[in-house]
Design a protein around this motif. Structure first.
Motif, PDB file in Angstrom:
ATOM      1  N   ASP A   1       0.859  -1.178   0.000  1.00  0.00           N
ATOM      2  CA  ASP A   1       0.000   0.000   0.000  1.00  0.00           C
ATOM      3  C   ASP A   1       0.899   1.233   0.000  1.00  0.00           C
ATOM      4  OD1 ASP A   1       0.965   0.307   2.610  1.00  0.00           O
ATOM      5  OD2 ASP A   1      -0.875  -0.454   3.542  1.00  0.00           O
ATOM      6  N   ALA A   2       0.288   2.402   0.045  1.00  0.00           N
ATOM      7  CA  ALA A   2       1.067   3.637  -0.082  1.00  0.00           C
ATOM      8  C   ALA A   2       2.109   3.774   1.025  1.00  0.00           C
ATOM      9  CB  ALA A   2       0.122   4.839  -0.079  1.00  0.00           C
ATOM     10  N   GLU A   3       1.711   3.487   2.267  1.00  0.00           N
ATOM     11  CA  GLU A   3       2.631   3.636   3.397  1.00  0.00           C
ATOM     12  C   GLU A   3       3.777   2.632   3.316  1.00  0.00           C
ATOM     13  OE1 GLU A   3       2.514   3.615   8.316  1.00  0.00           O
ATOM     14  OE2 GLU A   3       0.679   3.326   7.155  1.00  0.00           O
ATOM     15  N   MET A   4       3.461   1.386   2.986  1.00  0.00           N
ATOM     16  CA  MET A   4       4.487   0.360   2.887  1.00  0.00           C
ATOM     17  C   MET A   4       5.433   0.644   1.717  1.00  0.00           C
ATOM     18  SD  MET A   4       4.011  -3.782   2.488  1.00  0.00           S
ATOM     19  CE  MET A   4       3.002  -3.874   3.963  1.00  0.00           C
ATOM     20  N   ALA A   5       4.869   1.102   0.615  1.00  0.00           N
ATOM     21  CA  ALA A   5       5.686   1.404  -0.561  1.00  0.00           C
ATOM     22  C   ALA A   5       6.717   2.486  -0.246  1.00  0.00           C
ATOM     23  CB  ALA A   5       4.787   1.838  -1.715  1.00  0.00           C
ATOM     24  N   THR A   6       6.285   3.505   0.460  1.00  0.00           N
ATOM     25  CA  THR A   6       7.208   4.588   0.830  1.00  0.00           C
ATOM     26  C   THR A   6       8.305   4.068   1.752  1.00  0.00           C
ATOM     27  OG1 THR A   6       5.476   6.269   0.624  1.00  0.00           O
ATOM     28  CG2 THR A   6       7.398   6.833   1.963  1.00  0.00           C
ATOM     29  N   ALA A   7       7.913   3.251   2.736  1.00  0.00           N
ATOM     30  CA  ALA A   7       8.886   2.748   3.708  1.00  0.00           C
ATOM     31  C   ALA A   7       9.899   1.808   3.068  1.00  0.00           C
ATOM     32  CB  ALA A   7       8.159   2.036   4.838  1.00  0.00           C
ATOM     33  N   LEU A   8       9.469   1.025   2.083  1.00  0.00           N
ATOM     34  CA  LEU A   8      10.357   0.044   1.458  1.00  0.00           C
ATOM     35  C   LEU A   8      10.977   0.545   0.152  1.00  0.00           C
ATOM     36  CD1 LEU A   8       8.399  -3.299   2.076  1.00  0.00           C
ATOM     37  CD2 LEU A   8      10.455  -2.480   3.241  1.00  0.00           C
ATOM     38  N   GLY A   9      10.633   1.747  -0.248  1.00  0.00           N
ATOM     39  CA  GLY A   9      11.262   2.328  -1.439  1.00  0.00           C
ATOM     40  C   GLY A   9      10.839   1.687  -2.742  1.00  0.00           C
ATOM     41  N   VAL A  10       9.569   1.279  -2.842  1.00  0.00           N
ATOM     42  CA  VAL A  10       9.050   0.680  -4.071  1.00  0.00           C
ATOM     43  C   VAL A  10       7.781   1.427  -4.477  1.00  0.00           C
ATOM     44  CG1 VAL A  10      10.026  -1.596  -3.613  1.00  0.00           C
ATOM     45  CG2 VAL A  10       7.745  -1.042  -2.757  1.00  0.00           C
ATOM     46  N   ARG A  11       7.310   1.117  -5.672  1.00  0.00           N
ATOM     47  CA  ARG A  11       6.069   1.753  -6.103  1.00  0.00           C
ATOM     48  C   ARG A  11       4.877   1.095  -5.415  1.00  0.00           C
ATOM     49  NH1 ARG A  11       3.561  -1.790  -9.330  1.00  0.00           N
ATOM     50  NH2 ARG A  11       4.822  -3.392 -10.364  1.00  0.00           N
ATOM     51  N   ARG A  12       3.813   1.833  -5.329  1.00  0.00           N
ATOM     52  CA  ARG A  12       2.584   1.286  -4.744  1.00  0.00           C
ATOM     53  C   ARG A  12       2.093   0.116  -5.590  1.00  0.00           C
ATOM     54  NH1 ARG A  12      -2.804   4.836  -3.171  1.00  0.00           N
ATOM     55  NH2 ARG A  12      -4.019   3.084  -2.306  1.00  0.00           N
ATOM     56  N   GLY A  13       1.737  -0.973  -4.941  1.00  0.00           N
ATOM     57  CA  GLY A  13       1.266  -2.167  -5.658  1.00  0.00           C
ATOM     58  C   GLY A  13       2.361  -3.168  -5.950  1.00  0.00           C
ATOM     59  N   ALA A  14       3.612  -2.813  -5.652  1.00  0.00           N
ATOM     60  CA  ALA A  14       4.723  -3.741  -5.889  1.00  0.00           C
ATOM     61  C   ALA A  14       4.593  -4.957  -4.987  1.00  0.00           C
ATOM     62  CB  ALA A  14       6.051  -3.037  -5.647  1.00  0.00           C
ATOM     63  N   LYS A  15       5.150  -6.076  -5.416  1.00  0.00           N
ATOM     64  CA  LYS A  15       5.082  -7.298  -4.626  1.00  0.00           C
ATOM     65  C   LYS A  15       6.024  -7.233  -3.427  1.00  0.00           C
ATOM     66  CE  LYS A  15       3.564 -10.953  -7.798  1.00  0.00           C
ATOM     67  NZ  LYS A  15       3.940 -12.282  -8.360  1.00  0.00           N
ATOM     68  N   VAL A  16       5.483  -7.580  -2.275  1.00  0.00           N
ATOM     69  CA  VAL A  16       6.247  -7.604  -1.034  1.00  0.00           C
ATOM     70  C   VAL A  16       6.017  -8.947  -0.349  1.00  0.00           C
ATOM     71  CG1 VAL A  16       6.489  -6.582   1.267  1.00  0.00           C
ATOM     72  CG2 VAL A  16       6.092  -5.115  -0.718  1.00  0.00           C
ATOM     73  N   MET A  17       7.091  -9.589   0.073  1.00  0.00           N
ATOM     74  CA  MET A  17       6.966 -10.844   0.808  1.00  0.00           C
ATOM     75  C   MET A  17       6.567 -10.568   2.247  1.00  0.00           C
ATOM     76  SD  MET A  17      10.038 -13.410  -0.314  1.00  0.00           S
ATOM     77  CE  MET A  17      11.326 -12.289   0.236  1.00  0.00           C
ATOM     78  N   HIS A  18       5.613 -11.346   2.727  1.00  0.00           N
ATOM     79  CA  HIS A  18       5.187 -11.255   4.128  1.00  0.00           C
ATOM     80  C   HIS A  18       5.500 -12.588   4.794  1.00  0.00           C
ATOM     81  CE1 HIS A  18       1.733 -11.453   7.238  1.00  0.00           C
ATOM     82  NE2 HIS A  18       2.815 -10.951   7.785  1.00  0.00           N
ATOM     83  N   LEU A  19       6.419 -12.551   5.741  1.00  0.00           N
ATOM     84  CA  LEU A  19       6.848 -13.743   6.457  1.00  0.00           C
ATOM     85  C   LEU A  19       6.369 -13.631   7.901  1.00  0.00           C
ATOM     86  CD1 LEU A  19       8.609 -16.357   6.495  1.00  0.00           C
ATOM     87  CD2 LEU A  19      10.558 -14.890   7.048  1.00  0.00           C
ATOM     88  N   GLU A  20       5.482 -14.533   8.304  1.00  0.00           N
ATOM     89  CA  GLU A  20       4.941 -14.512   9.669  1.00  0.00           C
ATOM     90  C   GLU A  20       5.379 -15.768  10.405  1.00  0.00           C
ATOM     91  OE1 GLU A  20       0.729 -13.439  11.836  1.00  0.00           O
ATOM     92  OE2 GLU A  20       0.666 -14.794  10.128  1.00  0.00           O
ATOM     93  N   ARG A  21       6.020 -15.568  11.573  1.00  0.00           N
ATOM     94  CA  ARG A  21       6.542 -16.700  12.333  1.00  0.00           C
ATOM     95  C   ARG A  21       6.287 -16.519  13.827  1.00  0.00           C
ATOM     96  NH1 ARG A  21      12.707 -17.029  10.533  1.00  0.00           N
ATOM     97  NH2 ARG A  21      12.547 -14.775  10.923  1.00  0.00           N
ATOM     98  N   VAL A  22       6.035 -17.635  14.499  1.00  0.00           N
ATOM     99  CA  VAL A  22       5.965 -17.647  15.957  1.00  0.00           C
ATOM    100  C   VAL A  22       7.382 -17.852  16.472  1.00  0.00           C
ATOM    101  CG1 VAL A  22       5.145 -18.901  17.994  1.00  0.00           C
ATOM    102  CG2 VAL A  22       3.602 -18.521  16.050  1.00  0.00           C
ATOM    103  N   LEU A  23       7.795 -17.057  17.442  1.00  0.00           N
ATOM    104  CA  LEU A  23       9.125 -17.166  18.031  1.00  0.00           C
ATOM    105  C   LEU A  23       9.062 -18.020  19.290  1.00  0.00           C
ATOM    106  CD1 LEU A  23      10.248 -13.435  17.708  1.00  0.00           C
ATOM    107  CD2 LEU A  23      10.563 -15.298  16.067  1.00  0.00           C
ATOM    108  N   LEU A  24      10.032 -18.929  19.434  1.00  0.00           N
ATOM    109  CA  LEU A  24      10.065 -19.849  20.567  1.00  0.00           C
ATOM    110  C   LEU A  24      11.327 -19.644  21.393  1.00  0.00           C
ATOM    111  CD1 LEU A  24       9.210 -23.183  18.659  1.00  0.00           C
ATOM    112  CD2 LEU A  24       7.588 -21.576  19.670  1.00  0.00           C
ATOM    113  N   ALA A  25      11.221 -19.960  22.665  1.00  0.00           N
ATOM    114  CA  ALA A  25      12.385 -20.035  23.551  1.00  0.00           C
ATOM    115  C   ALA A  25      12.202 -21.275  24.399  1.00  0.00           C
ATOM    116  CB  ALA A  25      12.496 -18.794  24.430  1.00  0.00           C
ATOM    117  N   ASP A  26      13.091 -22.253  24.223  1.00  0.00           N
ATOM    118  CA  ASP A  26      12.958 -23.549  24.903  1.00  0.00           C
ATOM    119  C   ASP A  26      11.607 -24.194  24.616  1.00  0.00           C
ATOM    120  OD1 ASP A  26      15.471 -23.161  25.979  1.00  0.00           O
ATOM    121  OD2 ASP A  26      14.714 -22.332  27.857  1.00  0.00           O
ATOM    122  N   GLY A  27      11.102 -23.965  23.413  1.00  0.00           N
ATOM    123  CA  GLY A  27       9.830 -24.561  23.007  1.00  0.00           C
ATOM    124  C   GLY A  27       8.607 -23.771  23.408  1.00  0.00           C
TER     125      GLY A  27
END
Length: 236
Positions: free
Chosen positions: A107-133
């Motif tokens: 979107d417009a805000e993300m595009a500005t922050a990442l230095g790409v045009r609006r609508g450009a493809k961006v990878m979204h990686l979502e992970r749960v973080l663990l410590a000792d399980g």
């Protein structure tokens, strides 16, 4: 005595519980509410409130139908280092569970922050973080496909993203990071194994390389009863 400060029963019970916990080890069972109410001569509701405070502070944790003494909080340094390094520094075993890895349109805000045009493809990686399980955090990372699309072929999401980026030649330069308290959504609470009433620490970060080119946007939430942050300050 005139002017004397009245101390609440909950505070008195907290003082007694602090002394009780000091004599227990990590994983030891905490006496049940009924037993504590009898021992301290107060109502169970008073004990329940004191135990809830300890739960929010991360001093105790629920395990099955009982309560036990919790491990110390995982202390994460506020620096351009990975979560893995912070966990290992405390002798904890880090881990990650992949929730999703897909492409979104900037979107417009993300595009500005990442230095790409609006609508450009961006990878979204979502992970749960663990410590000792144990589930302690939920991290969403956004990187441009144009620059980092190669990660899909070689990156194991169970490992450190920063280590993979550094190994590829990316030199981290700086980051702007903001941390505030929040309450998790029902989905976030379920992924973290907590409740929507348990406060979390919400972190938003934008990272750039040494040439000031954007690397990532991160939104992460950490269980407030499991994680603390620290930094070193000096006036020189």
């Amino acid at each position: 005595m005139a002017g004397a400060i009245k101390v609440s029963k909950t505070h008195l019970v907290r003082t007694e519980l602090d002394s009780l916990l000091a004599g227990l080890d990590i994983g030891d069972a905490v006496p049940a509410e009924r037993e504590l109410a009898v021992r301290f001569g107060v109502a169970r509701e008073t004990v329940r409130q004191a135990l809830h405070e300890l739960l929010v502070e991360g001093r105790i944790e629920r395990r099955g139908r009982g309560t036990v003494v919790a491990k110390p909080k995982l202390v994460q340094p506020l620096s351009l280092r990975s979560y893995t390094e912070g966990a290992e520094r405390m002798g904890r075993t880090p881990g990650r569970v992949l929730v999703s890895w897909d492409d979104v349109r900037a979107d417009a805000e993300m595009a500005t922050a990442l230095g790409v045009r609006r609508g450009a493809k961006v990878m979204h990686l979502e992970r749960v973080l663990l410590a000792d399980g144990d589930r302690i955090g939920l991290e969403s990372t956004y990187l441009t496909v144009a620059r980092f699309g190669w990660l899909r072929e070689s990156f194991d999401p169970a490992t450190s993203l920063y280590a993979a980026l550094r190994a590829s030649g990316v030199e981290f330069g700086a980051a702007l990071e903001r941390i505030e308290t929040a309450l998790p959504s029902p989905r976030e609470a379920a992924l973290l194994g907590t409740t929507t009433a348990m406060p979390v620490l919400m972190l938003n970060r934008r990272t750039v390389d040494v040439a000031d080119h954007p690397i990532e946007l991160v939104r992460a939430i950490y269980r407030g009863d499991r994680v603390a942050f620290e930094t070193f300050l000096a006036d020189r």
